[in-house]
Design a protein around this motif. Structure first.
Motif, PDB file in Angstrom:
ATOM      1  N   THR A   1      43.477  35.163  40.872  1.00 15.15           N
ATOM      2  CA  THR A   1      44.701  34.811  41.611  1.00 15.15           C
ATOM      3  C   THR A   1      45.905  35.600  41.091  1.00 15.15           C
ATOM      4  OG1 THR A   1      45.080  32.958  40.086  1.00 15.15           O
ATOM      5  CG2 THR A   1      43.880  32.478  42.121  1.00 15.15           C
ATOM      6  N   GLY A   2      45.696  36.730  40.440  1.00 15.99           N
ATOM      7  CA  GLY A   2      46.779  37.580  39.941  1.00 15.99           C
ATOM      8  C   GLY A   2      46.974  37.420  38.443  1.00 15.99           C
ATOM      9  N   PRO A   3      47.908  38.129  37.907  1.00 12.24           N
ATOM     10  CA  PRO A   3      48.768  39.072  38.647  1.00 12.24           C
ATOM     11  C   PRO A   3      48.171  40.480  38.792  1.00 12.24           C
ATOM     12  CG  PRO A   3      49.495  38.939  36.393  1.00 12.24           C
ATOM     13  CD  PRO A   3      48.347  37.977  36.508  1.00 12.24           C
ATOM     14  N   SER A   4      47.082  40.809  38.042  1.00 10.40           N
ATOM     15  CA  SER A   4      46.548  42.174  38.100  1.00 10.40           C
ATOM     16  C   SER A   4      45.377  42.316  39.066  1.00 10.40           C
ATOM     17  CB  SER A   4      46.097  42.624  36.698  1.00 10.40           C
ATOM     18  OG  SER A   4      45.104  41.746  36.191  1.00 10.40           O
ATOM     19  N   SER A   5      44.817  41.211  39.504  1.00  8.32           N
ATOM     20  CA  SER A   5      43.686  41.260  40.430  1.00  8.32           C
ATOM     21  C   SER A   5      43.640  39.975  41.246  1.00  8.32           C
ATOM     22  CB  SER A   5      42.364  41.450  39.659  1.00  8.32           C
ATOM     23  OG  SER A   5      42.162  40.376  38.753  1.00  8.32           O
ATOM     24  N   TYR A   6      42.971  40.068  42.412  1.00 12.61           N
ATOM     25  CA  TYR A   6      42.906  38.933  43.329  1.00 12.61           C
ATOM     26  C   TYR A   6      41.566  38.945  44.062  1.00 12.61           C
ATOM     27  CZ  TYR A   6      48.042  39.052  42.881  1.00 12.61           C
ATOM     28  OH  TYR A   6      49.329  39.071  42.407  1.00 12.61           O
ATOM     29  N   ASP A   7      41.224  37.762  44.604  1.00 14.99           N
ATOM     30  CA  ASP A   7      40.263  37.751  45.698  1.00 14.99           C
ATOM     31  C   ASP A   7      41.085  37.429  46.950  1.00 14.99           C
ATOM     32  OD1 ASP A   7      40.744  35.029  45.654  1.00 14.99           O
ATOM     33  OD2 ASP A   7      38.730  34.458  45.025  1.00 14.99           O
ATOM     34  N   CYS A   8      40.469  37.387  48.135  1.00 15.18           N
ATOM     35  CA  CYS A   8      41.247  37.290  49.375  1.00 15.18           C
ATOM     36  C   CYS A   8      42.103  36.028  49.438  1.00 15.18           C
ATOM     37  CB  CYS A   8      40.315  37.383  50.577  1.00 15.18           C
ATOM     38  SG  CYS A   8      39.127  36.023  50.738  1.00 15.18           S
TER      39      CYS A   8
ATOM     40  N   LEU B   1      45.002  35.949  46.795  1.00 14.28           N
ATOM     41  CA  LEU B   1      46.201  36.705  47.157  1.00 14.28           C
ATOM     42  C   LEU B   1      47.063  35.905  48.134  1.00 14.28           C
ATOM     43  CD1 LEU B   1      47.883  39.309  47.193  1.00 14.28           C
ATOM     44  CD2 LEU B   1      46.409  40.111  49.070  1.00 14.28           C
ATOM     45  N   VAL B   2      46.442  35.302  49.146  1.00 13.77           N
ATOM     46  CA  VAL B   2      47.195  34.532  50.130  1.00 13.77           C
ATOM     47  C   VAL B   2      47.870  33.325  49.476  1.00 13.77           C
ATOM     48  CG1 VAL B   2      47.010  33.122  52.217  1.00 13.77           C
ATOM     49  CG2 VAL B   2      45.772  35.292  52.058  1.00 13.77           C
ATOM     50  N   GLN B   3      47.127  32.618  48.644  1.00 18.73           N
ATOM     51  CA  GLN B   3      47.692  31.439  47.986  1.00 18.73           C
ATOM     52  C   GLN B   3      48.887  31.821  47.106  1.00 18.73           C
ATOM     53  OE1 GLN B   3      45.630  29.652  44.617  1.00 18.73           O
ATOM     54  NE2 GLN B   3      45.781  27.636  45.606  1.00 18.73           N
ATOM     55  N   THR B   4      48.729  32.898  46.317  1.00 20.37           N
ATOM     56  CA  THR B   4      49.803  33.323  45.417  1.00 20.37           C
ATOM     57  C   THR B   4      51.019  33.821  46.201  1.00 20.37           C
ATOM     58  OG1 THR B   4      48.161  33.931  43.748  1.00 20.37           O
ATOM     59  CG2 THR B   4      50.370  34.844  43.480  1.00 20.37           C
ATOM     60  N   ALA B   5      50.765  34.523  47.320  1.00 16.39           N
ATOM     61  CA  ALA B   5      51.880  35.035  48.133  1.00 16.39           C
ATOM     62  C   ALA B   5      52.727  33.892  48.686  1.00 16.39           C
ATOM     63  CB  ALA B   5      51.333  35.891  49.270  1.00 16.39           C
TER      64      ALA B   5
ATOM     65  N   SER C   1      35.208  47.231  46.154  1.00 16.96           N
ATOM     66  CA  SER C   1      35.298  48.690  46.243  1.00 16.96           C
ATOM     67  C   SER C   1      36.665  49.175  46.720  1.00 16.96           C
ATOM     68  CB  SER C   1      34.213  49.226  47.187  1.00 16.96           C
ATOM     69  OG  SER C   1      34.397  48.723  48.499  1.00 16.96           O
ATOM     70  N   SER C   2      37.362  48.370  47.525  1.00 15.69           N
ATOM     71  CA  SER C   2      38.652  48.817  48.058  1.00 15.69           C
ATOM     72  C   SER C   2      39.844  48.092  47.450  1.00 15.69           C
ATOM     73  CB  SER C   2      38.674  48.647  49.582  1.00 15.69           C
ATOM     74  OG  SER C   2      38.472  47.288  49.935  1.00 15.69           O
ATOM     75  N   GLY C   3      39.642  46.879  46.932  1.00 19.69           N
ATOM     76  CA  GLY C   3      40.740  46.131  46.332  1.00 19.69           C
ATOM     77  C   GLY C   3      41.716  45.617  47.385  1.00 19.69           C
ATOM     78  N   VAL C   4      42.990  45.517  47.000  1.00 24.32           N
ATOM     79  CA  VAL C   4      44.027  45.050  47.924  1.00 24.32           C
ATOM     80  C   VAL C   4      44.487  46.243  48.749  1.00 24.32           C
ATOM     81  CG1 VAL C   4      46.287  43.964  48.145  1.00 24.32           C
ATOM     82  CG2 VAL C   4      44.739  43.258  46.301  1.00 24.32           C
ATOM     83  N   VAL C   5      44.400  46.117  50.080  1.00 18.85           N
ATOM     84  CA  VAL C   5      44.729  47.227  50.967  1.00 18.85           C
ATOM     85  C   VAL C   5      45.579  46.742  52.136  1.00 18.85           C
ATOM     86  CG1 VAL C   5      42.635  48.540  50.413  1.00 18.85           C
ATOM     87  CG2 VAL C   5      42.603  46.870  52.274  1.00 18.85           C
ATOM     88  N   GLU C   6      46.244  47.710  52.804  1.00 18.56           N
ATOM     89  CA  GLU C   6      46.949  47.454  54.056  1.00 18.56           C
ATOM     90  C   GLU C   6      46.208  48.202  55.155  1.00 18.56           C
ATOM     91  OE1 GLU C   6      51.446  47.680  56.044  1.00 18.56           O
ATOM     92  OE2 GLU C   6      51.072  48.439  54.012  1.00 18.56           O
TER      93      GLU C   6
ATOM     94  N   ALA D   1      43.201  45.387  41.940  1.00 17.05           N
ATOM     95  CA  ALA D   1      41.746  45.195  42.020  1.00 17.05           C
ATOM     96  C   ALA D   1      41.368  43.894  42.711  1.00 17.05           C
ATOM     97  CB  ALA D   1      41.147  45.214  40.612  1.00 17.05           C
ATOM     98  N   TYR D   2      40.168  43.930  43.285  1.00 16.76           N
ATOM     99  CA  TYR D   2      39.557  42.714  43.851  1.00 16.76           C
ATOM    100  C   TYR D   2      38.580  42.163  42.815  1.00 16.76           C
ATOM    101  CZ  TYR D   2      36.733  39.643  46.838  1.00 16.76           C
ATOM    102  OH  TYR D   2      36.077  38.568  47.383  1.00 16.76           O
ATOM    103  N   VAL D   3      38.817  40.933  42.404  1.00 15.65           N
ATOM    104  CA  VAL D   3      37.920  40.261  41.467  1.00 15.65           C
ATOM    105  C   VAL D   3      37.675  38.849  41.998  1.00 15.65           C
ATOM    106  CG1 VAL D   3      37.588  39.378  39.124  1.00 15.65           C
ATOM    107  CG2 VAL D   3      38.743  41.577  39.484  1.00 15.65           C
ATOM    108  N   PRO D   4      36.431  38.456  42.228  1.00 16.27           N
ATOM    109  CA  PRO D   4      36.150  37.112  42.749  1.00 16.27           C
ATOM    110  C   PRO D   4      36.768  36.031  41.862  1.00 16.27           C
ATOM    111  CG  PRO D   4      34.183  38.460  42.852  1.00 16.27           C
ATOM    112  CD  PRO D   4      35.186  39.256  42.088  1.00 16.27           C
ATOM    113  N   GLY D   5      37.490  35.110  42.481  1.00 18.10           N
ATOM    114  CA  GLY D   5      38.099  34.002  41.750  1.00 18.10           C
ATOM    115  C   GLY D   5      39.463  34.302  41.158  1.00 18.10           C
TER     116      GLY D   5
END
Length: 287
Positions: free
Chosen positions: A193-200, A203-207, A267-272, A187-191
């Protein structure tokens, strides 16, 4: 001669028949006169109602005036009631019209919103169409460059001052790419950083944290965290950004083959997605 002969007799003398008749006539005349007078008096008394009747027009005129005044008052009251009814009807009509106007305004606003959204989608499609050819060429060039630069990057990774990990760029990039791909569908959730949801940017910072690279938390800072690279020379593991460098509003990770992984929206969450889905503005390299 009797001693009473000189005394006048107290007996009344006999009256003659003629005198009696005359007196009777006189009496009859008197009685007749009285009868006439009585009749006249009776006639006068009988005429008195006529005199009272002559006074009725005055009473009737007063009554007519009162009736007229009452009629005027009733007519005025009726006019007032009618005026009030007309005002009430006008108020009801105005309220209905206002409600109708509001509904029409909402409908119009909704139509305008849909038209704006359609225009935005059309503009995005046109922009994507215009950049498809350029993006395809960039991806092709990037693929060739990646194969060439991978070996060179491997040899020169130790001299890359933006890398904080002892791993080679290829190994670090592979780890980052593996991590972000494993988060697809979350899922996409503002603010977050994981592990079950991220904002943009989360996700980059955690990766990159998985390979020991410490990045700033927000997109604006991440867009200037490494070396700016051309979109025609992308390598897997590069950070893509949308917006200006230093003022970016979105970031993602380029995973190679013209694809990127990012936490797009609620609405789309984490996608490729392919780069043509939403061409980025620029990219930075930290590996």
């Amino acid at each position: 001669m009797s001693h009473t002969a000189h005394i006048r007799s107290h007996r009344k003398p006999r009256r003659s028949a003629s005198k009696i008749a005359m007196r009777a006539g006189v009496a009859g005349g008197v009685l007749g006169t009285l009868a006439v007078a009585g009749a006249s008096a009776s006639s006068a008394n009988a005429a008195e109602p006529v005199t009272q009747t002559l006074e009725l027009p005055t009473l009737t005129a007063d009554l007519a005036a009162q009736v007229a005044q009452s009629a005027d008052a009733t007519q005025q009251a009726a006019a007032n009631y009618q005026l009030q009814a007309e005002r009430d009807a006008a108020s009801v009509k105005a309220a209905k019209q206002a409600k109708s106007d509001l509904a029409e305004a909402k409908k119009k606003a909704e139509a305008e919103k849909k038209a704006a959204e359609a225009a935005a989608r059309k503009a995005a499609a046109e922009r994507a169409s215009r950049t498809t050819q350029r993006t395809t060429l960039a991806v092709s060039t990037s693929g060739t460059g990646t194969g060439t630069s991978t070996s060179t990057s491997t040899g020169s990774s130790s001299s890359d001052t933006t890398v904080t990990s002892g791993s080679t760029a290829t190994g670090s990039a592979a780890a980052v790419i593996s991590f972000v791909k494993s988060q697809v569908g979350k899922a996409y959730v503002p603010g977050a950083t994981g592990p079950s949801s991220y904002d943009c940017s989360g996700l980059v910072q955690t990766a990159f944290k998985q390979v020991g690279v410490s990045l700033p938390r927000v997109s604006q800072d991440q867009s200037t965290a490494g070396t700016q690279v051309s979109l025609s020379n992308l390598q897997p593991g590069d950070i893509l950004y949308w917006g200006g460098a230093g003022s970016a509003y979105h970031v993602a990770v380029y995973v190679g083959d013209g694809m990127f992984v990012g936490a797009q929206n609620p609405s789309s969450g984490v996608v490729e997605r392919p780069l043509s889905y939403d061409p980025p503005t620029g990219a930075v390299r930290v590996l």
